[in-house]
Scaffold this active site. Structure first.
Site, PDB file in Angstrom:
ATOM      1  N   SER A 230      21.813  91.546 119.536  1.00  0.00           N
ATOM      2  CA  SER A 230      22.154  92.936 119.852  1.00  0.00           C
ATOM      3  C   SER A 230      21.140  93.479 120.837  1.00  0.00           C
ATOM      4  O   SER A 230      19.984  93.050 120.848  1.00  0.00           O
ATOM      5  CB  SER A 230      22.105  93.783 118.582  1.00  0.00           C
ATOM      6  OG  SER A 230      20.763  93.944 118.154  1.00  0.00           O
ATOM      7  N   ASP A 231      21.563  94.424 121.670  1.00  0.00           N
ATOM      8  CA  ASP A 231      20.556  95.180 122.396  1.00  0.00           C
ATOM      9  C   ASP A 231      19.741  95.928 121.335  1.00  0.00           C
ATOM     10  O   ASP A 231      20.180  96.095 120.196  1.00  0.00           O
ATOM     11  CB  ASP A 231      21.186  96.141 123.409  1.00  0.00           C
ATOM     12  CG  ASP A 231      20.165  96.599 124.460  1.00  0.00           C
ATOM     13  OD1 ASP A 231      18.947  96.374 124.255  1.00  0.00           O
ATOM     14  OD2 ASP A 231      20.564  97.187 125.475  1.00  0.00           O
ATOM     15  N   TRP A 232      18.565  96.368 121.731  1.00  0.00           N
ATOM     16  CA  TRP A 232      17.599  96.901 120.751  1.00  0.00           C
ATOM     17  C   TRP A 232      18.118  98.173 120.066  1.00  0.00           C
ATOM     18  O   TRP A 232      18.073  99.252 120.635  1.00  0.00           O
ATOM     19  CB  TRP A 232      16.255  97.121 121.438  1.00  0.00           C
ATOM     20  CG  TRP A 232      15.330  95.942 121.340  1.00  0.00           C
ATOM     21  CD1 TRP A 232      14.027  95.975 120.934  1.00  0.00           C
ATOM     22  CD2 TRP A 232      15.609  94.551 121.622  1.00  0.00           C
ATOM     23  NE1 TRP A 232      13.494  94.699 120.931  1.00  0.00           N
ATOM     24  CE2 TRP A 232      14.443  93.812 121.341  1.00  0.00           C
ATOM     25  CE3 TRP A 232      16.739  93.849 122.042  1.00  0.00           C
ATOM     26  CZ2 TRP A 232      14.362  92.422 121.493  1.00  0.00           C
ATOM     27  CZ3 TRP A 232      16.668  92.468 122.198  1.00  0.00           C
ATOM     28  CH2 TRP A 232      15.490  91.779 121.922  1.00  0.00           C
ATOM     29  N   GLY A 233      18.643  97.981 118.863  1.00  0.00           N
ATOM     30  CA  GLY A 233      19.178  99.129 118.133  1.00  0.00           C
ATOM     31  C   GLY A 233      20.672  99.308 118.325  1.00  0.00           C
ATOM     32  O   GLY A 233      21.214 100.366 118.010  1.00  0.00           O
ATOM     33  N   ALA A 234      21.369  98.295 118.824  1.00  0.00           N
ATOM     34  CA  ALA A 234      22.803  98.442 119.103  1.00  0.00           C
ATOM     35  C   ALA A 234      23.688  98.217 117.881  1.00  0.00           C
ATOM     36  O   ALA A 234      24.888  98.432 117.940  1.00  0.00           O
ATOM     37  CB  ALA A 234      23.221  97.482 120.215  1.00  0.00           C
TER      38      ALA A 234
END
Ligand code: BGC
Length: 756
Positions: A230-234
């Protein structure tokens, strides 16, 4: 290593734990089973390794180790040079080995839909073919060093506004033709170890839990074998994400989401095989790195030199009149603008590198010629100072030529937010105008990550786009300005005249959480060309200190079928007096008139080095996909039967040779006659010709078209009658003739039979 066996030995908790990070940058280890802890780091144009994971952040705020900042995506894509970006990837791969980084978070390949996107400086192009080719080469470079990449941000993350919550609303053809190919080409040609899913939703569903995106398209259709992070916090709903094919959550989830995974398996809502599969994919990659990791030395001085060499190949000479460039060594030249001593060479956010060294332009230039310097305006803000202006003008008066170093201050463009306009700081535009009043010999150098409006463009003699060209920009820039290097970059995006002209202007950045991609497939030059609009500098444009010609274009093919490969050959000659590199671009136009399509699309390019007078033959291969559009009727790529034009040139607006070719289609669009089928549609099928004449036309005889004494009136009534017939559904024949429903249904049946 038997990964499946290893997964079998793991407890449910260990497996769930493997699916999220340990901290900001590491994956978890399992000591009991000798699964080591590995690290990932940003990317894409150099390493941002935060050694202290406690202080980790994804916005480039806290310190990272010193590293080398290479030209950003906007610049390196302008090189149009696959080998160059590959070798940049190789160097970054070596650096990862030396720093124990298993995966570098890049390349960033999202399409430049609007010049306003704050992150365009990291992205490659407005064109999907160019973005895909360059991405694949970068990946092949990095991964040749036995470390992985994370190609990002998958997908339709084309703005920063509401990037973590908004929904990109686009139709399937647009997604497939414009927003997917960079990822698709990279997966098919370079096998990226990992893919990073984006924050946004796509047509309502978060990328991080979008099964169509992460499993059906990415894995089943394209054959992706690695893991998705995931993108950071997605991550939105962790369990849903895992089911959809989102394997690794980054950064750490604080244990919460690991617990949810365990619960879901225990209560039967998540099949354990799905979890096992995710863990297997993660471990496959983890050990691919672990088994070949070898350390090494991060030779920063050497890589800095390499960054300078790459930068030279990226700069785009946009305008050069009266031979303002290269600068002669014997004249007095005024350098104006603080960027000359403090170049802007990278953007803000997660890609921000803590540089080993920064080369300014002023120092090396002073060794090459006689330079007068005045700051004129600050590099970091829009602020006008009378004394600085005065001094700059004094300097401009004294010199034979002036180079203004303009650009966007850091705060004007960055990850996290979009620009609201395309203007340079007012103080810069103002000073350029004033300088032009005292000295007409002016060239402007630009340090920016995306197009800017240039109100003075027609009055200055030269414009050199240096983009954000990495920490060694100054060394490269001085060499290009003084002609020690010959510029060879070409624009990977269109420079429009004004913001209002851009394709998505009415819809960008969207409202109420939705970004409507209503311009569809008409992004960048596809739009400007279709509308016949004037632009400031067209896609693919870039000048050189020498001249090139294209001749002797030839097309070779084994057969006429859409699946038969097509080879395009041509001779390129350097007709000038300096060595230089030409970028030959190949565009294809569809002349079959089957579907709405752009005027032309880039389908090939090659860069060649030529000494003065030298001629080389270039060669480019085309396949079915080069001619095809994405047909939602077929759910497949489709190249209709008929004529296409293959064009070769040095930019989208500078075509030097072209040839038509005809394709026989392997596939056909589905067609079935029913009562709603129009007579016009029937007429498009030659195999129905005799039946139409025999069975349909007699029924239509009532629409004979008028006979009138007035010729003009007669023409109108004939046109009208013809149009009536063409657009008439079979069903409606009943209303205008005495055909019965039953007869018309029978007719449909007969027509269908004739089609077979
Ligand atoms: C960015 C990614 C980056 C990640 C880690 C995110 O905010 O969108 O591109 O790799 O942070 O820094």
């Amino acid at each position: 290593m038997d990964i499946k066996k290893l997964v079998n030995e793991m407890t449910l908790e260990e497996k769930a734990g493997m699916c999220s990070g340990k901290d900001f940058w590491h994956l978890k280890s399992v000591e009991r089973l000798q699964i080591p802890e590995v690290m990932v780091s940003d990317g894409p144009h150099g390493l941002r390794k935060q050694a202290d994971a406690e202080e980790g952040d994804h916005l480039g705020i806290n310190d990272s180790i010193t590293a080398v900042c290479f030209p950003a995506g906007c610049a390196v894509a302008s090189s149009f040079d696959r080998d160059l970006i590959r070798s940049m990837g190789e160097t970054i791969g070596e650096e990862c080995q030396a720093e124990n980084v298993s995966v570098v978070l890049g390349p960033a390949v999202n399409i430049k839909r609007s010049p306003l996107c704050g992150r365009n400086f990291e992205y490659l192009s407005e064109d999907p073919y160019l973005a895909g080719e360059m991405a694949a080469s970068y990946i092949n470079g990095v991964q040749s060093r036995d470390v992985g990449v994370s190609i990002k941000h998958f997908a339709l993350n084309n703005q920063e506004h509401e990037r973590m919550s908004g929904s990109s609303e686009a139709d399937e053809r647009t997604i497939r033709e414009i927003y997917f190919p960079a990822f698709e080409t990279a997966v098919k040609k370079a096998d990226p170890w990992t893919v990073m899913c984006s924050y946004n939703r796509i047509n309502g569903t978060f990328a991080s839990e979008n099964e169509w995106l992460l499993t059906k398209v990415l894995r089943d259709e394209w054959g992706f074998k690695g893991y998705v992070m995931s993108d950071w916090g997605a991550v939105n709903d962790r369990v849903k994400g895992l089911e959809a094919g989102m394997d690794l959550e980054m950064p750490a989830s604080g244990g919460d989401n690991d617990r949810l995974i365990v619960e879901a398996v225990k209560n039967g809502t998540l099949p354990e095989e799905k979890l096992d599969l995710a863990v297997e994919r993660i471990l496959n990659i983890l050990f691919a790195y672990e088994e070949k990791k070898r350390g090494g030395v991060f030779d920063r001085a050497k890589d800095h030199k390499k960054a300078a060499e790459i930068a030279e190949e990226c700069m785009v000479l946009l305008k050069n009149e009266e031979s303002i460039l290269p600068l002669p060594k014997k004249e007095k030249v005024a350098f104006i603008g603080e960027f000359a001593e403090k170049p802007r060479f990278q953007g803000g956010g997660s890609s921000h590198i803590n540089c080993f060294a920064i080369s300014d332009t002023l120092s090396p230039a002073r060794e090459m010629g006689e330079i007068l310097y005045a700051k004129g305006f600050p590099a970091d803000r829009d602020e006008e100072n009378e004394k600085d202006f005065e001094e700059a003008l004094k300097c401009a008066r004294k010199a034979e030529r002036v180079v203004v170093f303009a650009g966007l201050p850091d705060s004007f463009e960055s990850e996290g937010y979009d620009r609201s306009h395309m203007r340079l700081p007012e103080c810069q535009n103002k000073l350029i105008e004033k300088i032009l009043e005292v000295n007409p010999r002016v060239a402007v150098v630009l340090h920016n990550g995306a197009p800017v409006e240039m109100p003075w463009a027609s009055r200055v003699q030269g414009i050199l786009e240096a983009y954000l060209c990495g920490e060694a920009v100054g060394t490269a820039l001085a060499r290009v300005l003084f002609g020690e290097a010959n510029p060879s970059g070409h624009l990977a995006e269109t420079f429009p005249l004004r913001l209002e002209d851009t394709p998505c202007y009415p819809y960008f950045p969207g409202k109420r959480g939705k970004a409507y991609y209503a311009e569809g497939i008409f992004t960048g030059y596809r739009y400007y060309e279709k509308k016949g609009m004037e632009v400031l500098f067209p896609f693919g444009h870039g000048l050189s200190y020498t001249d090139f010609e294209i001749g002797n274009m030839k097309i070779e093919r084994k057969g006429q079928k859409d699946t038969d490969p097509v080879t395009v050959l041509a001779d390129v000659t350097n007709t000038g007096s300096r060595a230089g590199k030409a970028v030959v671009q190949l565009y294809v136009s569809d002349r079959t008139d089957t579907e709405v399509r752009p005027e032309k699309e880039l389908k090939g390019f090659v860069k060649v080095l030529l000494s003065p007078g030298e001629k080389k033959t270039v060669r480019m291969e085309l396949d079915q996909r080069s001619f095809a559009y994405y047909s939602t009727e077929l759910s497949d790529w489709f190249a209709p039967e008929g004529e296409y034009v293959v064009r070769l040139g040095f930019s989208s607006a500078d075509i030097r040779a072209e040839q038509a070719i005809t394709l026989e289609a392997g596939k056909k669009l589905p067609f079935q006659v029913d009562p709603t089928t129009t007579v016009g549609e029937l007429m498009e099928h030659p195999e129905l010709k005799s039946m139409i004449e025999e069975k349909v036309m007699p029924i239509l005889a009532v629409f004979g078209g008028g006979e009138d004494t007035d010729a003009a009136k007669e023409a109108v009534s004939r046109e009208m009658a013809e149009a009536m017939v063409r657009y008439m559904p079979i069903r409606s024949l009943r209303s205008f003739t005495n055909a019965t429903n039953e007869e018309l249904l029978k007719l449909c049946g007969e027509l269908n039979a004739a089609l077979k």
